[in-house]
Write a protein that holds these residues in place. Structure first.
Motif: not given
Length: 665
Positions: A297, A299-301, A305, A407, A409, A414, A443, A460-462
């Motif tokens: 889960w 994410s790259d950032w 997720y 995916d 966030i 969180n 984040y 979602h996708n920032q």
């Protein structure tokens, strides 16, 4: 046309190719419905919902169904996790109409959004027949639908009102606990019902109060529950991570979807249990759960997720619930060879562990030490062999198609994980857990917080779309307070206070002194409601109450304290079934016998972590290692020798430098 092709939300994208002219939730949709005088279908689900997938396959991909929906209705698809206020509003309506609820949630509304009919999953023909009759009723007898909608709206409004004090009710903790214990399953833990939900907020409170009151029966029940859950089925013994619930009494066959909010909360529960018992099984659960989250889960950032689906593609290429997790005896024999017999004893490759269609779900039902003794083996050697087998099976499973990943966030989930990671950090002293918590904090600060608009609910996708709800503020303020406790960085407390003041502005109902779930600007076509019951996630009002208590002490802010005390006094007179109010009961521990511990000195943080390595039930811990302008802190002078200032029930004990005697208190 289906407008979901333009959506970024994972659940809405799942429906983007349906022949139905879906629209996303937006106030303008109802303006269009009123202009055309069409009924509105609001269909609510989430991306990892099994029966949502079933209804889509049976009905929403069917051209004949689409023809009915497109001709007579305007249809809206809603992700309940992105719009929890919309979900709560229509769920109340369906519960009033049918006495039950769940997902998928399908509701038919007047053009202005007021519900007139609904339910959960519907077979295709039942769905079509109902829609046809409703369209005719709206066309021929609009006054009937209007009258029903008005009455139903009144019921929904009443359900969303804040509680009021009941002068005749008197709170008694002993009676509450005795009533609660009657529902315990004393064979497998949890409650005497199936499906069986873990209810982490219940376990969190019951463990703390059991430890505080030295209730051996209650602590035995907690250990029974945590052990049975950890032994598998509902817990993925290979990779870690808990599923949402089990369909049976023994926690064996889960509904295989995994949700971040469950795993975040259970980290806190198992961390408390490890602090209390040093049981290596609890440490294994903590370690595997965090590894699972990081592996699946992260994410790259830096955000985490939301969920993994229950369904995945099986060996026949067919999507099937649990396909990723189950095993056949033949496969296990091929992988394990001569070790299969011993493995089968541990994980019950037998009638106890059998599921269906030749498949087994791995589950233990006795301690590893007992199996070692029965086979004349050293238990430490058996533990190492078990780890090796788990790695072999995990490598095999990695070749299978994985379940669908949601995916999104979500801010509140969180924030819960920040708290869970910090509890795991203080339980294990594993610094990487603190680092992971701080990464999630960065984040949220970077992507989910705007200086002018406040928190956002999800990304979602920032990309962010929805403003934050009460639970986003409640859980993030809680996480900021916990970050201060574990780092002594006072900036976290100042951030928590700023967000608390914003929460008061955006959500507080001045009349009841409770908090609405959504902001006034989010209440288009739905009623604002005040939610006070715990569910699988604690009540945001209860979490905020705890935050108000702690910030009230730290900042000597009487308005915070008085507001929290008012909320607790009202709730004490409304505790009709305690399992729905465990987080309120937790807050009450901090008002019936409150304690504050100020740890002052250059080594205050290190001393604080020593204190927090113990299970704490009713004490606010303030590590102070630098001069401060925070009112409660500014009176202390920082010295090299660490001083402990403990105040209990509004009176202070003599300051001490002896940590060991303090921990006993």
């Amino acid at each position: 046309m289906n407008e979901l092709q333009h959506a970024s939300n994972p659940y809405l994208r799942q429906h983007a190719s349906n022949p139905i002219h879906w629209k996303a939730w937006h106030p303008t949709v109802f303006e269009q419905a009123q202009e055309q005088n069409k009924l509105v279908i609001v269909s609510i689900g989430y991306s990892t919902c099994h029966w949502c997938h079933v209804m889509e396959e049976e009905s929403f991909t069917n051209p004949a169904v689409a023809e009915v929906m497109n001709q007579d209705f305007i249809s809206i698809k809603v992700d309940r996790e992105e719009h929890p206020d919309v979900d709560a509003y229509y769920m109340k309506a369906v519960q009033l109409m049918t006495k039950q609820g769940g997902w998928p949630l399908n509701v038919v509304c007047l053009p202005d959004g007021r519900p007139i009919w609904g339910g959960t999953y519907f077979p295709k023909q039942t769905w079509v027949d109902a829609l046809t009759q409703l369209a005719q009723l709206h066309q021929n007898k609009p006054e009937a639908t209007l009258e029903f909608a008005t009455k139903l709206q009144e019921g929904v409004y009443i359900m969303g009102l804040a509680p009021v004090a009941n002068e005749e009710s008197r709170f008694n903790l002993d009676m509450v606990l005795e009533k609660w214990k009657q529902s315990f399953d004393l064979e497998y833990g949890g409650y005497q019902r199936a499906p069986k939900f873990m209810m982490p907020t219940n376990l969190l409170y019951l463990q703390k109060v059991g430890d505080l009151t030295r209730d051996k029966d209650l602590l035995h029940y907690i250990d029974l529950t945590l052990t049975q859950m950890a032994w598998g089925g509902i817990f993925d013994v290979l990779e870690g991570g808990f599923s949402r619930y089990s369909v049976d009494f023994k926690w064996h066959i889960p509904h295989f979807e995994k949700m971040l909010y469950d795993n975040a909360q259970l980290l806190s529960v198992y961390s408390d249990a490890y602090k209390r018992t040093a049981n290596p099984l609890y440490l294994e659960v903590i370690t595997k759960t965090i590894q699972f989250i990081q592996r699946n889960w992260l994410s790259d950032w830096g955000g985490i997720y939301s969920a993994l689906d229950a369904d995945s593609v099986n060996e026949k290429g067919i999507s099937q619930e649990g396909a990723y997790y189950v095993w056949t005896e033949a496969t296990l024999r091929r992988i394990l060879g001569d070790d299969f017999s011993l493995f089968a004893q541990i994980f019950n490759v037998n009638a106890y562990g059998y599921w269906e269609e030749g498949h087994f779900v791995l589950i233990q039902n006795q301690p590893l030490a007992s199996i070692a003794t029965a086979n004349q083996l050293d238990v430490f050697d058996l533990q190492e062999r078990k780890k090796k087998w788990e790695q072999l099976l995990l490598q095999e499973r990695d070749h299978r198609p994985k379940p669908h990943l949601d995916d999104k966030i979500i801010c509140s989930w969180n924030a819960m994980l920040i708290t869970g990671l910090l509890d795991a950090y203080s339980a294990t002293n594993e610094t990487s857990y603190l680092q992971q918590a701080e990464s999630i904090y960065l984040y949220i600060q970077t992507y989910l917080l705007d200086e002018e608009r406040g928190l956002f609910h999800s990304s979602h996708n920032q990309n962010v779309h929805t403003l934050g709800y009460l639970d986003d503020y409640a859980f993030y303020i809680q996480a900021l307070i916990r970050l201060f406790e574990h780092t002594a960085n006072q900036d976290y407390l100042w951030q928590a206070k700023r967000l608390m003041d914003l929460t008061l502005d955006l959500f507080l109902d001045e009349k009841s002194k409770f908090f609405y779930f959504n902001q006034a600007s989010q209440a288009n076509h739905i009623l604002r409601s005040i939610e006070t019951e715990d569910n699988v996630i604690p009540s945001a009002n209860a979490v905020l109450c705890m935050n108000l208590l702690q910030l009230g002490v730290a900042f000597e802010h009487t308005h915070y304290t008085q507001l929290a005390q008012h909320m607790i006094e009202v709730m004490q007179s409304n505790l009709d079934y305690p399992s729905a109010y465990s987080h309120w009961l937790l807050a009450m521990l901090y008002t019936t016998a409150p304690a504050e511990l100020a740890i002052v000195g250059t080594d205050a943080l290190e001393a604080s972590l020593q204190v927090q390595a113990n299970l704490i039930s009713k004490t606010f811990v303030f590590p102070i290692n630098q001069p401060s302008t925070i009112p409660y802190f500014e009176k202390y002078t920082i010295q090299e020798t660490t001083q402990y200032y403990l105040c209990e029930n509004r009176h202070c004990l003599t300051p001490t430098t002896d940590l060991s005697s303090l921990i006993k208190l």
